[in-house]
Write a protein that holds these residues in place. Structure first.
Motif, PDB file in Angstrom:
ATOM      1  N   ASN A  29      16.404 -16.396  36.189  1.00  0.00           N
ATOM      2  CA  ASN A  29      15.170 -16.222  36.962  1.00  0.00           C
ATOM      3  C   ASN A  29      14.074 -15.693  36.037  1.00  0.00           C
ATOM      4  OD1 ASN A  29      15.818 -16.964  39.697  1.00  0.00           O
ATOM      5  ND2 ASN A  29      17.254 -15.242  39.646  1.00  0.00           N
ATOM      6  N   ILE A  30      13.789 -16.484  35.020  1.00  0.00           N
ATOM      7  CA  ILE A  30      12.791 -16.043  34.035  1.00  0.00           C
ATOM      8  C   ILE A  30      11.389 -16.226  34.598  1.00  0.00           C
ATOM      9  CG2 ILE A  30      11.863 -16.450  31.709  1.00  0.00           C
ATOM     10  CD1 ILE A  30      14.615 -17.699  30.987  1.00  0.00           C
ATOM     11  N   VAL A  31      10.539 -15.238  34.371  1.00  0.00           N
ATOM     12  CA  VAL A  31       9.103 -15.417  34.619  1.00  0.00           C
ATOM     13  C   VAL A  31       8.420 -15.289  33.261  1.00  0.00           C
ATOM     14  CG1 VAL A  31       7.035 -14.460  35.705  1.00  0.00           C
ATOM     15  CG2 VAL A  31       9.170 -14.549  36.997  1.00  0.00           C
ATOM     16  N   ALA A  32       7.491 -16.209  32.977  1.00  0.00           N
ATOM     17  CA  ALA A  32       6.714 -16.105  31.738  1.00  0.00           C
ATOM     18  C   ALA A  32       5.315 -15.620  32.079  1.00  0.00           C
ATOM     19  CB  ALA A  32       6.649 -17.456  31.037  1.00  0.00           C
ATOM     20  N   LEU A  33       4.814 -14.721  31.264  1.00  0.00           N
ATOM     21  CA  LEU A  33       3.431 -14.262  31.411  1.00  0.00           C
ATOM     22  C   LEU A  33       2.698 -14.673  30.142  1.00  0.00           C
ATOM     23  CD1 LEU A  33       1.081 -12.583  32.604  1.00  0.00           C
ATOM     24  CD2 LEU A  33       2.154 -10.554  31.595  1.00  0.00           C
ATOM     25  N   THR A  34       1.690 -15.511  30.283  1.00  0.00           N
ATOM     26  CA  THR A  34       1.032 -16.007  29.073  1.00  0.00           C
ATOM     27  C   THR A  34      -0.437 -15.599  29.006  1.00  0.00           C
ATOM     28  OG1 THR A  34       0.440 -18.157  30.054  1.00  0.00           O
ATOM     29  CG2 THR A  34       2.569 -18.010  28.955  1.00  0.00           C
ATOM     30  N   GLY A  35      -0.912 -15.493  27.756  1.00  0.00           N
ATOM     31  CA  GLY A  35      -2.315 -15.174  27.506  1.00  0.00           C
ATOM     32  C   GLY A  35      -2.874 -16.126  26.465  1.00  0.00           C
ATOM     33  N   ALA A  36      -4.081 -15.845  26.048  1.00  0.00           N
ATOM     34  CA  ALA A  36      -4.814 -16.775  25.193  1.00  0.00           C
ATOM     35  C   ALA A  36      -4.095 -17.092  23.884  1.00  0.00           C
ATOM     36  CB  ALA A  36      -6.194 -16.203  24.908  1.00  0.00           C
ATOM     37  N   GLY A  37      -3.227 -16.193  23.423  1.00  0.00           N
ATOM     38  CA  GLY A  37      -2.534 -16.413  22.149  1.00  0.00           C
ATOM     39  C   GLY A  37      -1.629 -17.633  22.155  1.00  0.00           C
ATOM     40  N   ILE A  38      -1.202 -18.068  23.348  1.00  0.00           N
ATOM     41  CA  ILE A  38      -0.311 -19.250  23.392  1.00  0.00           C
ATOM     42  C   ILE A  38      -1.101 -20.530  23.112  1.00  0.00           C
ATOM     43  CG2 ILE A  38      -0.469 -19.746  25.884  1.00  0.00           C
ATOM     44  CD1 ILE A  38       2.536 -20.349  25.875  1.00  0.00           C
ATOM     45  N   SER A  39      -2.419 -20.462  23.223  1.00  0.00           N
ATOM     46  CA  SER A  39      -3.229 -21.679  23.057  1.00  0.00           C
ATOM     47  C   SER A  39      -4.030 -21.699  21.752  1.00  0.00           C
ATOM     48  CB  SER A  39      -4.190 -21.833  24.243  1.00  0.00           C
ATOM     49  OG  SER A  39      -3.477 -21.966  25.448  1.00  0.00           O
ATOM     50  N   THR A  40      -3.903 -20.655  20.928  1.00  0.00           N
ATOM     51  CA  THR A  40      -4.726 -20.661  19.705  1.00  0.00           C
ATOM     52  C   THR A  40      -4.326 -21.800  18.761  1.00  0.00           C
ATOM     53  OG1 THR A  40      -3.302 -18.967  18.737  1.00  0.00           O
ATOM     54  CG2 THR A  40      -5.375 -18.206  19.702  1.00  0.00           C
ATOM     55  N   SER A  41      -3.031 -22.128  18.741  1.00  0.00           N
ATOM     56  CA  SER A  41      -2.635 -23.221  17.832  1.00  0.00           C
ATOM     57  C   SER A  41      -3.028 -24.587  18.408  1.00  0.00           C
ATOM     58  CB  SER A  41      -1.142 -23.164  17.499  1.00  0.00           C
ATOM     59  OG  SER A  41      -0.374 -23.311  18.655  1.00  0.00           O
ATOM     60  N   ALA A  42      -3.527 -24.595  19.650  1.00  0.00           N
ATOM     61  CA  ALA A  42      -4.095 -25.836  20.211  1.00  0.00           C
ATOM     62  C   ALA A  42      -5.596 -25.903  19.914  1.00  0.00           C
ATOM     63  CB  ALA A  42      -3.856 -25.889  21.714  1.00  0.00           C
ATOM     64  N   GLY A  43      -6.092 -24.906  19.182  1.00  0.00           N
ATOM     65  CA  GLY A  43      -7.504 -24.941  18.768  1.00  0.00           C
ATOM     66  C   GLY A  43      -8.452 -24.162  19.672  1.00  0.00           C
ATOM     67  N   LEU A 245       9.013  -9.551  19.440  1.00  0.00           N
ATOM     68  CA  LEU A 245       8.903 -10.565  18.383  1.00  0.00           C
ATOM     69  C   LEU A 245       7.464 -10.517  17.889  1.00  0.00           C
ATOM     70  CD1 LEU A 245      10.793 -13.487  20.184  1.00  0.00           C
ATOM     71  CD2 LEU A 245      11.693 -11.993  18.387  1.00  0.00           C
ATOM     72  N   GLN A 246       7.246  -9.684  16.873  1.00  0.00           N
ATOM     73  CA  GLN A 246       5.882  -9.541  16.376  1.00  0.00           C
ATOM     74  C   GLN A 246       5.661 -10.585  15.288  1.00  0.00           C
ATOM     75  OE1 GLN A 246       4.727  -5.357  16.224  1.00  0.00           O
ATOM     76  NE2 GLN A 246       3.335  -5.920  14.582  1.00  0.00           N
ATOM     77  N   MET A 247       5.366 -11.797  15.713  1.00  0.00           N
ATOM     78  CA  MET A 247       5.248 -12.909  14.772  1.00  0.00           C
ATOM     79  C   MET A 247       4.417 -14.027  15.381  1.00  0.00           C
ATOM     80  SD  MET A 247       9.260 -13.902  15.255  1.00  0.00           S
ATOM     81  CE  MET A 247       9.350 -15.226  14.088  1.00  0.00           C
ATOM     82  N   TYR A 248       4.183 -15.082  14.607  1.00  0.00           N
ATOM     83  CA  TYR A 248       3.448 -16.222  15.146  1.00  0.00           C
ATOM     84  C   TYR A 248       4.293 -16.932  16.207  1.00  0.00           C
ATOM     85  CZ  TYR A 248      -0.414 -15.720  11.962  1.00  0.00           C
ATOM     86  OH  TYR A 248      -1.515 -15.228  11.329  1.00  0.00           O
ATOM     87  N   ILE A 249       3.611 -17.325  17.266  1.00  0.00           N
ATOM     88  CA  ILE A 249       4.314 -17.897  18.411  1.00  0.00           C
ATOM     89  C   ILE A 249       5.052 -19.183  18.031  1.00  0.00           C
ATOM     90  CG2 ILE A 249       3.929 -18.972  20.677  1.00  0.00           C
ATOM     91  CD1 ILE A 249       1.570 -16.859  20.965  1.00  0.00           C
ATOM     92  N   GLU A 250       4.354 -20.074  17.338  1.00  0.00           N
ATOM     93  CA  GLU A 250       4.965 -21.367  16.999  1.00  0.00           C
ATOM     94  C   GLU A 250       6.250 -21.165  16.189  1.00  0.00           C
ATOM     95  OE1 GLU A 250       3.149 -24.877  16.938  1.00  0.00           O
ATOM     96  OE2 GLU A 250       2.556 -23.965  18.826  1.00  0.00           O
TER      97      GLU A 250
END
Ligand code: OAD
Ligand code: ZN
Length: 262
Positions: A29-43, A245-250
């Motif tokens: 029953n995972i819930v993900a909470l996302t912010g702007a950092g997940i989209s930075t590699s999309a430009g 996980l203090q690292m780049y998301i990708e």
């Protein structure tokens, strides 16, 4: 789990990626909470990265507030005209696709996102709570009539800045939450309900400084969920998380998939 012993003391060789993969595998029953950092590699820039965030420019920061929009709607839409192509042309990242896959696998209940870019839906995610609104629709600030992004874009392209309602001629605004505005109550309460049943909260790419979203990890912890934080910079929850996980998301997603076989 592998263990080695140094001077009689058992040491774990399991690193944070292995621990995170293990928790993801155990959760249903995972819930993900996302912010702007997940989209930075999309430009799409985030807000607070020291070198590239939108808020490095005080004028941009001002225009993202409710009072900034009210005082300078023309400036808001001039900025919008510049930024809109970034949002419309962006493609989902590996992390967006990873979350969509976890949902298809029946492990992820939903995504709570602060992002307005629609990339989770583009990746194929179905249960997405957009607690800061989205760019798909807009509404008249006068008569409240709804309109589509296409209508707003057409007016902006025709240099109707700010765009006006065809009926009452008041200014049209996008259905996003500006800083200082309340969240869409129904959506937020529904999202919080999901936390009561979640066994793992996976936070990706948020500084966790904007409330009430920044309370979400606390709510999850209060309901005994595990907490994984994936963010390049520290957050206020690092001490309470099960894995940081203090690292780049990708990079982290590739490693998680490798190790966990997701
Ligand atoms: P922030 O910009 O505050 O935080 C994004 C976080 O992602 C930062 O801590 C970055 O270090 C991290 N980050 C960026 N790119 C990364 C990458 N490739 N890998 C790893 N980490 C990365 O964005 P949010 O937390 O989403 O609200 O901001 C919350 C809210 O602040 C926004 O929704 C917006 C703004 O005010 C409203 O406008 C209402
Ligand atoms: Zn109107």
């Amino acid at each position: 789990m592998l263990e080695v012993s140094v001077q009689g003391k058992a040491l774990s060789t399991e690193g944070p990626i292995e621990r995170a993969a293990h928790f993801i595998k155990e959760a249903f029953n995972i819930v993900a909470l996302t912010g702007a950092g997940i989209s930075t590699s999309a430009g799409i820039p985030d807000f607070r990265s020291p070198e590239s965030g939108f808020f490095n420019d005080p004028e941009t920061m001002f225009l993202f507030t409710s009072w900034g929009f009210a005082q300078n709607p023309r400036g808001f839409y001039e900025m919008g005209k510049r930024l809109l192509p970034l949002f419309l042309n962006a493609k989902p990242t590996k992390a967006h696709l990873f979350l969509a896959r976890l949902e298809k696998m029946g492990r992820l209940r939903c995504i709570i996102t602060q992002n307005i870019d629609g990339l989770h839906q583009k990746a194929g995610s179905e249960r997405v709570f957009e607690v800061h609104g989205n760019l798909r629709k807009g509404r008249c600030t006068g008569c409240k009539k709804e309109c589509t992004l296409e209508e707003i874009s057409r007016k902006i392209a025709d240099n109707e800045i700010p765009p006006l309602c065809d009926g009452c001629k008041s200014i049209i605004r996008p259905n996003i939450i500006l800083f200082g505005e309340p969240l869409p109550e129904g959506v937020f309460l529904e999202a919080v309900e999901e936390l009561k049943r979640c066994d793992l909260l996976l936070v990706i790419g948020s500084s966790l400084v904007v409330y009430p979203v920044a309370d979400i990890p606390l709510t999850a912890l209060e309901h005994n969920a595990k907490l994984i934080l994936l963010n390049r910079l520290p957050t206020q929850y690092d001490d309470r998380a099960d894995v940081v996980l203090q690292m780049y998301i990708e990079e982290a997603i590739v490693k998680l998939q490798d190790v966990g076989g997701f």
